[in-house]
Design an enzyme around this catalytic site. Sequence first.
Site, mmCIF file in Angstrom:
data_model
loop_
_atom_site.group_PDB
_atom_site.id
_atom_site.type_symbol
_atom_site.label_atom_id
_atom_site.label_comp_id
_atom_site.label_asym_id
_atom_site.label_seq_id
_atom_site.Cartn_x
_atom_site.Cartn_y
_atom_site.Cartn_z
ATOM 1 N N GLY A 11 0.840 -1.209 0.000
ATOM 2 C CA GLY A 11 0.000 0.000 0.000
ATOM 3 C C GLY A 11 0.868 1.248 0.000
ATOM 4 O O GLY A 11 1.886 1.300 0.682
ATOM 5 N N VAL A 23 16.938 8.486 -1.087
ATOM 6 C CA VAL A 23 17.777 7.368 -1.551
ATOM 7 C C VAL A 23 18.521 7.773 -2.824
ATOM 8 O O VAL A 23 19.737 7.593 -2.946
ATOM 9 C CB VAL A 23 16.913 6.104 -1.812
ATOM 10 C CG1 VAL A 23 17.710 5.032 -2.538
ATOM 11 C CG2 VAL A 23 16.362 5.550 -0.494
ATOM 12 N N ARG A 72 1.262 -5.171 -5.277
ATOM 13 C CA ARG A 72 1.502 -6.366 -4.457
ATOM 14 C C ARG A 72 1.691 -7.495 -5.472
ATOM 15 O O ARG A 72 0.770 -7.790 -6.224
ATOM 16 C CB ARG A 72 0.310 -6.643 -3.545
ATOM 17 C CG ARG A 72 -0.070 -5.455 -2.646
ATOM 18 C CD ARG A 72 -1.123 -5.857 -1.641
ATOM 19 N NE ARG A 72 -1.938 -4.738 -1.186
ATOM 20 C CZ ARG A 72 -1.637 -3.919 -0.181
ATOM 21 N NH1 ARG A 72 -0.535 -4.077 0.484
ATOM 22 N NH2 ARG A 72 -2.459 -2.942 0.172
ATOM 23 N N ASP A 103 5.432 -5.111 6.072
ATOM 24 C CA ASP A 103 5.905 -6.464 6.408
ATOM 25 C C ASP A 103 6.048 -7.382 5.194
ATOM 26 O O ASP A 103 7.044 -8.082 5.043
ATOM 27 C CB ASP A 103 4.920 -7.128 7.371
ATOM 28 C CG ASP A 103 5.181 -6.692 8.796
ATOM 29 O OD1 ASP A 103 6.138 -5.934 9.019
ATOM 30 O OD2 ASP A 103 4.405 -7.117 9.669
ATOM 31 N N THR A 125 4.307 2.564 5.616
ATOM 32 C CA THR A 125 2.898 2.156 5.704
ATOM 33 C C THR A 125 2.177 3.090 6.652
ATOM 34 O O THR A 125 2.747 3.484 7.680
ATOM 35 C CB THR A 125 2.732 0.705 6.210
ATOM 36 O OG1 THR A 125 1.360 0.503 6.596
ATOM 37 C CG2 THR A 125 3.610 0.364 7.400
ATOM 38 N N ASP A 127 -0.099 2.273 8.565
ATOM 39 C CA ASP A 127 -0.644 1.520 9.703
ATOM 40 C C ASP A 127 0.222 1.560 10.969
ATOM 41 O O ASP A 127 -0.261 1.235 12.048
ATOM 42 C CB ASP A 127 -0.835 0.044 9.311
ATOM 43 C CG ASP A 127 -1.736 -0.118 8.094
ATOM 44 O OD1 ASP A 127 -2.609 0.747 7.886
ATOM 45 O OD2 ASP A 127 -1.567 -1.108 7.356
ATOM 46 N N ASP A 129 2.305 -0.532 11.853
ATOM 47 C CA ASP A 129 2.212 -1.873 12.447
ATOM 48 C C ASP A 129 3.498 -2.688 12.276
ATOM 49 O O ASP A 129 3.460 -3.912 12.255
ATOM 50 C CB ASP A 129 1.019 -2.627 11.834
ATOM 51 C CG ASP A 129 1.130 -2.776 10.328
ATOM 52 O OD1 ASP A 129 2.033 -2.161 9.711
ATOM 53 O OD2 ASP A 129 0.319 -3.517 9.750
ATOM 54 N N ARG A 162 -26.465 13.915 16.442
ATOM 55 C CA ARG A 162 -26.291 12.524 16.032
ATOM 56 C C ARG A 162 -25.035 11.882 16.629
ATOM 57 O O ARG A 162 -24.180 12.572 17.190
ATOM 58 C CB ARG A 162 -26.125 12.459 14.500
ATOM 59 C CG ARG A 162 -27.414 12.496 13.757
ATOM 60 C CD ARG A 162 -27.119 12.476 12.266
ATOM 61 N NE ARG A 162 -28.342 12.508 11.490
ATOM 62 C CZ ARG A 162 -28.399 12.872 10.220
ATOM 63 N NH1 ARG A 162 -27.313 13.264 9.594
ATOM 64 N NH2 ARG A 162 -29.544 12.854 9.580
ATOM 65 N N ARG A 171 -5.277 -1.816 8.988
ATOM 66 C CA ARG A 171 -5.194 -3.266 8.775
ATOM 67 C C ARG A 171 -5.542 -3.973 10.082
ATOM 68 O O ARG A 171 -6.612 -3.734 10.619
ATOM 69 C CB ARG A 171 -3.803 -3.658 8.275
ATOM 70 C CG ARG A 171 -3.804 -4.987 7.533
ATOM 71 C CD ARG A 171 -2.451 -5.331 6.993
ATOM 72 N NE ARG A 171 -2.073 -4.536 5.847
ATOM 73 C CZ ARG A 171 -2.424 -4.814 4.587
ATOM 74 N NH1 ARG A 171 -3.125 -5.887 4.332
ATOM 75 N NH2 ARG A 171 -2.054 -4.047 3.609
#
Length: 320
Positions: A11, A23, A72, A103, A125, A127, A129, A162, A171
Amino acid sequence: MKTIGVLTSGGDAPGMNAAVRSVVRAALKKGMKVYGIRRGYCGLIDGDIVEMDEMSVSGTIHRGGTMLYTARSAEFRTAEGMQTAKENCEKFGLEGIVVIGGDGSFRGAADLSSLGIPCVGLPGTIDNDIACTEYTIGYDTAMNTAMELIDKLQDTSQSHDRCSVVEVMGRGAGFIAVNTAVACGAIEVITKEVPYDLDKIAKKMLECKKNGKQNFIIVVAESIGNASEIAKLIQEKTGIESRATVLGHVQRGGSPTVRDRVVASEMGYYAVELLEQGIGNRVVGIQDNKIVDFDIQEALSMKKPYDLRLHQIAEDIAFF
Ligand code: F6P
Protein backbone atom coordinates in the site's frame (compact mmCIF):
# COMPACT_ATOMS: atom_id res chain seq x y z
CA MET A 1 28.44 -0.97 -4.01
CA LYS A 2 28.41 1.10 -7.15
CA THR A 3 24.84 0.58 -8.39
CA ILE A 4 21.64 0.23 -6.37
CA GLY A 5 17.89 0.15 -7.02
CA VAL A 6 14.93 1.53 -5.11
CA LEU A 7 11.31 0.38 -5.15
CA THR A 8 8.06 1.01 -3.30
CA SER A 9 5.82 -1.96 -2.58
CA GLY A 10 2.46 -2.75 -0.95
CA GLY A 11 0.00 0.00 0.00
CA ASP A 12 1.29 3.48 -0.77
CA ALA A 13 1.95 5.94 2.04
CA PRO A 14 2.56 9.70 2.13
CA GLY A 15 6.30 10.25 2.45
CA MET A 16 7.30 7.43 0.12
CA ASN A 17 8.38 10.04 -2.43
CA ALA A 18 10.51 11.77 0.18
CA ALA A 19 12.18 8.42 0.92
CA VAL A 20 12.81 7.70 -2.78
CA ARG A 21 14.20 11.20 -3.23
CA SER A 22 16.55 10.75 -0.31
CA VAL A 23 17.78 7.37 -1.55
CA VAL A 24 18.39 8.73 -5.05
CA ARG A 25 20.14 11.91 -3.95
CA ALA A 26 22.22 10.17 -1.25
CA ALA A 27 23.35 7.49 -3.68
CA LEU A 28 24.28 10.04 -6.36
CA LYS A 29 26.14 12.13 -3.79
CA LYS A 30 28.20 9.05 -2.92
CA GLY A 31 29.03 8.49 -6.57
CA MET A 32 26.70 5.52 -7.03
CA LYS A 33 24.35 4.85 -9.91
CA VAL A 34 20.74 4.47 -8.87
CA TYR A 35 17.78 2.87 -10.64
CA GLY A 36 14.07 3.28 -9.89
CA ILE A 37 12.12 0.02 -10.10
CA ARG A 38 8.48 0.70 -10.98
CA ARG A 39 5.47 -1.09 -9.45
CA GLY A 40 7.47 -2.81 -6.74
CA TYR A 41 8.50 -6.41 -7.25
CA CYS A 42 6.32 -6.57 -10.40
CA GLY A 43 8.70 -4.09 -12.06
CA LEU A 44 11.70 -6.11 -10.92
CA ILE A 45 10.27 -9.15 -12.69
CA ASP A 46 9.16 -7.22 -15.80
CA GLY A 47 12.38 -5.21 -16.05
CA ASP A 48 10.48 -1.93 -15.61
CA ILE A 49 13.63 -0.26 -14.31
CA VAL A 50 14.87 3.25 -15.10
CA GLU A 51 18.03 5.11 -14.21
CA MET A 52 17.39 8.08 -11.92
CA ASP A 53 19.26 11.36 -11.81
CA GLU A 54 18.97 14.37 -9.53
CA MET A 55 16.16 15.83 -11.58
CA SER A 56 14.10 12.59 -11.57
CA VAL A 57 13.12 13.28 -7.96
CA SER A 58 12.89 17.05 -8.19
CA GLY A 59 9.58 18.54 -7.01
CA THR A 60 8.39 15.29 -5.43
CA ILE A 61 9.02 15.69 -1.69
CA HIS A 62 5.64 17.31 -1.03
CA ARG A 63 3.63 14.89 -3.18
CA GLY A 64 1.54 12.04 -1.79
CA GLY A 65 1.46 8.61 -3.43
CA THR A 66 4.61 7.16 -4.94
CA MET A 67 6.28 8.34 -8.12
CA LEU A 68 7.61 4.80 -8.60
CA TYR A 69 4.09 3.33 -8.42
CA THR A 70 3.45 0.31 -6.25
CA ALA A 71 1.94 -3.16 -6.40
CA ARG A 72 1.50 -6.37 -4.46
CA SER A 73 3.17 -9.08 -6.57
CA ALA A 74 1.93 -12.67 -6.31
CA GLU A 75 4.47 -13.78 -8.96
CA PHE A 76 7.39 -12.63 -6.85
CA ARG A 77 6.40 -15.23 -4.23
CA THR A 78 7.10 -18.05 -6.72
CA ALA A 79 10.55 -19.55 -7.35
CA GLU A 80 10.35 -18.58 -11.06
CA GLY A 81 9.38 -14.99 -10.21
CA MET A 82 12.29 -14.67 -7.78
CA GLN A 83 14.69 -16.11 -10.33
CA THR A 84 13.56 -13.64 -13.02
CA ALA A 85 13.89 -10.79 -10.50
CA LYS A 86 17.43 -11.91 -9.68
CA GLU A 87 18.34 -12.11 -13.37
CA ASN A 88 17.05 -8.58 -13.90
CA CYS A 89 19.16 -7.33 -10.99
CA GLU A 90 22.18 -8.84 -12.74
CA LYS A 91 21.14 -7.41 -16.12
CA PHE A 92 20.88 -3.87 -14.72
CA GLY A 93 23.92 -4.32 -12.48
CA LEU A 94 21.91 -3.80 -9.29
CA GLU A 95 24.11 -4.77 -6.37
CA GLY A 96 21.61 -3.82 -3.69
CA ILE A 97 18.03 -2.59 -3.36
CA VAL A 98 16.17 -0.28 -0.99
CA VAL A 99 12.64 -1.64 -0.48
CA ILE A 100 10.10 0.83 0.89
CA GLY A 101 6.95 -0.86 2.19
CA GLY A 102 5.46 -2.98 4.95
CA ASP A 103 5.91 -6.46 6.41
CA GLY A 104 5.02 -8.27 3.15
CA SER A 105 7.57 -6.23 1.24
CA PHE A 106 10.24 -7.07 3.82
CA ARG A 107 9.63 -10.79 3.36
CA GLY A 108 10.45 -10.27 -0.34
CA ALA A 109 13.54 -8.26 0.65
CA ALA A 110 14.73 -11.11 2.88
CA ASP A 111 14.23 -13.66 0.08
CA LEU A 112 16.11 -11.51 -2.39
CA SER A 113 18.93 -10.96 0.12
CA SER A 114 19.25 -14.72 0.54
CA LEU A 115 19.64 -15.00 -3.26
CA GLY A 116 22.64 -12.70 -3.07
CA ILE A 117 21.04 -9.28 -3.69
CA PRO A 118 21.41 -7.37 -0.40
CA CYS A 119 18.23 -5.43 0.41
CA VAL A 120 17.46 -2.79 3.02
CA GLY A 121 13.82 -2.25 4.01
CA LEU A 122 12.35 1.11 4.98
CA PRO A 123 9.05 0.99 6.87
CA GLY A 124 6.49 2.71 4.64
CA THR A 125 2.90 2.16 5.70
CA ILE A 126 0.19 4.32 7.23
CA ASP A 127 -0.64 1.52 9.70
CA ASN A 128 2.46 1.88 11.93
CA ASP A 129 2.21 -1.87 12.45
CA ILE A 130 5.91 -2.72 12.01
CA ALA A 131 7.27 -3.90 15.32
CA CYS A 132 10.95 -3.00 15.00
CA THR A 133 10.19 0.70 14.62
CA GLU A 134 8.26 3.13 16.73
CA TYR A 135 7.26 4.98 13.59
CA THR A 136 6.48 4.20 9.96
CA ILE A 137 6.56 6.60 7.01
CA GLY A 138 3.03 7.84 6.27
CA TYR A 139 1.52 7.28 9.72
CA ASP A 140 1.50 10.91 10.81
CA THR A 141 -0.03 12.19 7.59
CA ALA A 142 -2.74 9.51 7.62
CA MET A 143 -3.65 10.32 11.21
CA ASN A 144 -3.84 14.02 10.45
CA THR A 145 -6.07 13.31 7.45
CA ALA A 146 -8.34 11.10 9.57
CA MET A 147 -8.45 13.76 12.28
CA GLU A 148 -9.46 16.50 9.85
CA LEU A 149 -12.20 14.35 8.39
CA ILE A 150 -13.53 13.33 11.79
CA ASP A 151 -13.58 17.01 12.82
CA LYS A 152 -15.87 17.63 9.83
CA LEU A 153 -18.11 14.77 10.89
CA GLN A 154 -18.26 16.31 14.32
CA ASP A 155 -19.67 19.52 12.80
CA THR A 156 -22.53 17.77 11.09
CA SER A 157 -23.14 15.42 14.04
CA GLN A 158 -23.42 18.46 16.29
CA SER A 159 -25.98 20.12 13.99
CA HIS A 160 -28.16 17.02 13.97
CA ASP A 161 -27.64 15.72 17.54
CA ARG A 162 -26.29 12.52 16.03
CA CYS A 163 -23.69 9.87 16.67
CA SER A 164 -21.02 9.29 14.00
CA VAL A 165 -19.42 5.88 13.92
CA VAL A 166 -16.19 6.31 11.95
CA GLU A 167 -14.07 3.47 10.64
CA VAL A 168 -10.37 4.26 10.18
CA MET A 169 -7.69 2.17 8.47
CA GLY A 170 -4.90 0.25 10.17
CA ARG A 171 -5.19 -3.27 8.78
CA GLY A 172 -4.96 -5.52 11.89
CA ALA A 173 -3.82 -2.77 14.25
CA GLY A 174 -5.63 -0.06 16.22
CA PHE A 175 -2.86 2.56 16.26
CA ILE A 176 -4.55 5.04 13.91
CA ALA A 177 -7.86 4.47 15.71
CA VAL A 178 -6.69 5.13 19.24
CA ASN A 179 -4.66 8.21 18.33
CA THR A 180 -7.39 9.83 16.25
CA ALA A 181 -9.94 9.03 18.94
CA VAL A 182 -7.89 10.98 21.48
CA ALA A 183 -7.21 13.78 19.00
CA CYS A 184 -10.90 14.17 18.10
CA GLY A 185 -12.37 13.76 21.57
CA ALA A 186 -14.29 10.63 20.61
CA ILE A 187 -16.64 9.20 23.23
CA GLU A 188 -15.30 5.73 22.51
CA VAL A 189 -12.64 3.90 20.54
CA ILE A 190 -13.20 0.32 19.47
CA THR A 191 -10.16 -1.74 18.48
CA LYS A 192 -9.54 -5.44 18.40
CA GLU A 193 -6.84 -5.13 21.05
CA VAL A 194 -9.32 -4.26 23.83
CA PRO A 195 -12.66 -6.03 24.47
CA TYR A 196 -15.71 -3.79 24.15
CA ASP A 197 -19.33 -3.95 25.17
CA LEU A 198 -21.91 -2.02 23.12
CA ASP A 199 -24.42 -2.05 26.02
CA LYS A 200 -21.88 -0.29 28.23
CA ILE A 201 -21.09 2.20 25.47
CA ALA A 202 -24.82 2.91 25.00
CA LYS A 203 -25.27 3.43 28.74
CA LYS A 204 -22.33 5.83 28.82
CA MET A 205 -23.77 7.78 25.87
CA LEU A 206 -27.17 8.12 27.53
CA GLU A 207 -25.55 9.39 30.74
CA CYS A 208 -23.57 11.92 28.71
CA LYS A 209 -26.72 13.00 26.94
CA LYS A 210 -28.39 13.58 30.33
CA ASN A 211 -25.40 15.77 31.22
CA GLY A 212 -25.89 17.86 28.10
CA LYS A 213 -23.78 16.20 25.42
CA GLN A 214 -25.50 16.41 22.05
CA ASN A 215 -23.28 14.58 19.59
CA PHE A 216 -21.00 11.60 19.71
CA ILE A 217 -18.04 10.25 17.78
CA ILE A 218 -17.13 6.59 18.02
CA VAL A 219 -13.90 5.62 16.25
CA VAL A 220 -13.77 2.02 15.06
CA ALA A 221 -10.62 0.31 13.82
CA GLU A 222 -10.74 -1.39 10.45
CA SER A 223 -9.87 -4.69 12.15
CA ILE A 224 -13.28 -4.60 13.87
CA GLY A 225 -15.01 -3.52 10.65
CA ASN A 226 -18.76 -3.32 10.50
CA ALA A 227 -19.19 0.37 11.29
CA SER A 228 -22.72 0.20 9.80
CA GLU A 229 -23.74 -2.62 12.09
CA ILE A 230 -22.28 -0.82 15.11
CA ALA A 231 -24.12 2.40 14.16
CA LYS A 232 -27.38 0.46 13.79
CA LEU A 233 -26.98 -1.20 17.19
CA ILE A 234 -25.99 2.07 18.89
CA GLN A 235 -29.12 3.73 17.46
CA GLU A 236 -31.31 0.83 18.63
CA LYS A 237 -29.80 0.82 22.13
CA THR A 238 -29.77 4.61 22.68
CA GLY A 239 -32.43 6.07 20.41
CA ILE A 240 -29.72 8.50 19.22
CA GLU A 241 -29.72 8.78 15.44
CA SER A 242 -26.44 7.26 14.21
CA ARG A 243 -24.55 7.24 10.94
CA ALA A 244 -21.58 5.19 9.81
CA THR A 245 -18.68 6.58 7.77
CA VAL A 246 -15.81 4.52 6.42
CA LEU A 247 -12.90 6.89 5.72
CA GLY A 248 -11.13 4.37 3.47
CA HIS A 249 -8.34 5.12 1.03
CA VAL A 250 -8.54 8.88 1.38
CA GLN A 251 -6.31 8.27 4.44
CA ARG A 252 -3.52 7.07 2.15
CA GLY A 253 -3.31 10.22 0.06
CA GLY A 254 -2.22 13.80 0.53
CA SER A 255 0.90 15.85 0.99
CA PRO A 256 3.12 14.35 3.72
CA THR A 257 3.52 16.16 7.03
CA VAL A 258 6.87 17.53 8.22
CA ARG A 259 7.42 14.42 10.33
CA ASP A 260 6.86 12.05 7.41
CA ARG A 261 9.11 14.03 5.10
CA VAL A 262 11.95 14.28 7.62
CA VAL A 263 11.79 10.67 8.84
CA ALA A 264 11.61 9.42 5.25
CA SER A 265 14.63 11.53 4.31
CA GLU A 266 16.65 10.31 7.30
CA MET A 267 15.76 6.67 6.71
CA GLY A 268 16.50 6.86 3.00
CA TYR A 269 19.93 8.32 3.67
CA TYR A 270 20.67 5.67 6.31
CA ALA A 271 19.65 2.84 3.95
CA VAL A 272 22.13 4.05 1.35
CA GLU A 273 24.86 4.19 3.99
CA LEU A 274 24.18 0.54 4.84
CA LEU A 275 24.28 -0.56 1.20
CA GLU A 276 27.42 1.49 0.63
CA GLN A 277 29.10 -0.71 3.25
CA GLY A 278 27.74 -3.83 1.54
CA ILE A 279 25.26 -4.47 4.38
CA GLY A 280 21.91 -6.00 3.39
CA ASN A 281 19.08 -8.06 4.84
CA ARG A 282 18.30 -5.19 7.25
CA VAL A 283 15.21 -3.14 8.12
CA VAL A 284 15.61 0.46 9.20
CA GLY A 285 13.56 1.79 12.10
CA ILE A 286 13.32 4.43 14.80
CA GLN A 287 13.86 3.63 18.48
CA ASP A 288 14.02 6.43 21.08
CA ASN A 289 14.25 8.98 18.27
CA LYS A 290 17.35 7.34 16.80
CA ILE A 291 17.56 5.63 13.43
CA VAL A 292 18.52 1.99 13.92
CA ASP A 293 18.53 -1.20 11.86
CA PHE A 294 17.61 -4.84 12.43
CA ASP A 295 18.06 -8.17 10.72
CA ILE A 296 14.92 -8.64 8.57
CA GLN A 297 13.95 -12.01 10.09
CA GLU A 298 14.42 -10.65 13.59
CA ALA A 299 12.31 -7.59 12.68
CA LEU A 300 9.54 -9.76 11.25
CA SER A 301 9.40 -11.92 14.37
CA MET A 302 8.89 -8.96 16.73
CA LYS A 303 5.48 -8.05 18.16
CA LYS A 304 4.43 -4.44 18.51
CA PRO A 305 2.62 -3.67 21.75
CA TYR A 306 -0.66 -1.76 21.55
CA ASP A 307 -0.79 1.42 23.64
CA LEU A 308 -3.25 0.31 26.32
CA ARG A 309 -2.58 3.42 28.36
CA LEU A 310 -3.56 5.70 25.48
CA HIS A 311 -6.71 3.61 25.01
CA GLN A 312 -7.50 4.10 28.70
CA ILE A 313 -6.82 7.83 28.41
CA ALA A 314 -9.16 8.04 25.40
CA GLU A 315 -11.95 6.54 27.48
CA ASP A 316 -11.19 8.37 30.73
CA ILE A 317 -11.10 11.87 29.24
CA ALA A 318 -14.18 11.44 27.08
CA PHE A 319 -17.29 13.29 28.32
CA PHE A 320 -19.11 11.32 31.03
O1 F6P B 1 -1.51 -1.14 4.76
C1 F6P B 1 -2.16 0.03 4.37
C2 F6P B 1 -3.62 -0.22 4.15
O2 F6P B 1 -4.20 1.00 3.73
C3 F6P B 1 -4.39 -0.80 5.34
O3 F6P B 1 -4.71 0.17 6.31
C4 F6P B 1 -5.57 -1.39 4.66
O4 F6P B 1 -6.06 -2.47 5.43
C5 F6P B 1 -5.00 -1.89 3.35
O5 F6P B 1 -3.81 -1.16 3.13
C6 F6P B 1 -5.91 -1.71 2.17
O6 F6P B 1 -5.29 -2.31 1.08
P1 F6P B 1 -5.75 -2.08 -0.46
O7 F6P B 1 -5.27 -0.75 -0.88
O8 F6P B 1 -5.07 -3.18 -1.17
O9 F6P B 1 -7.23 -2.16 -0.46
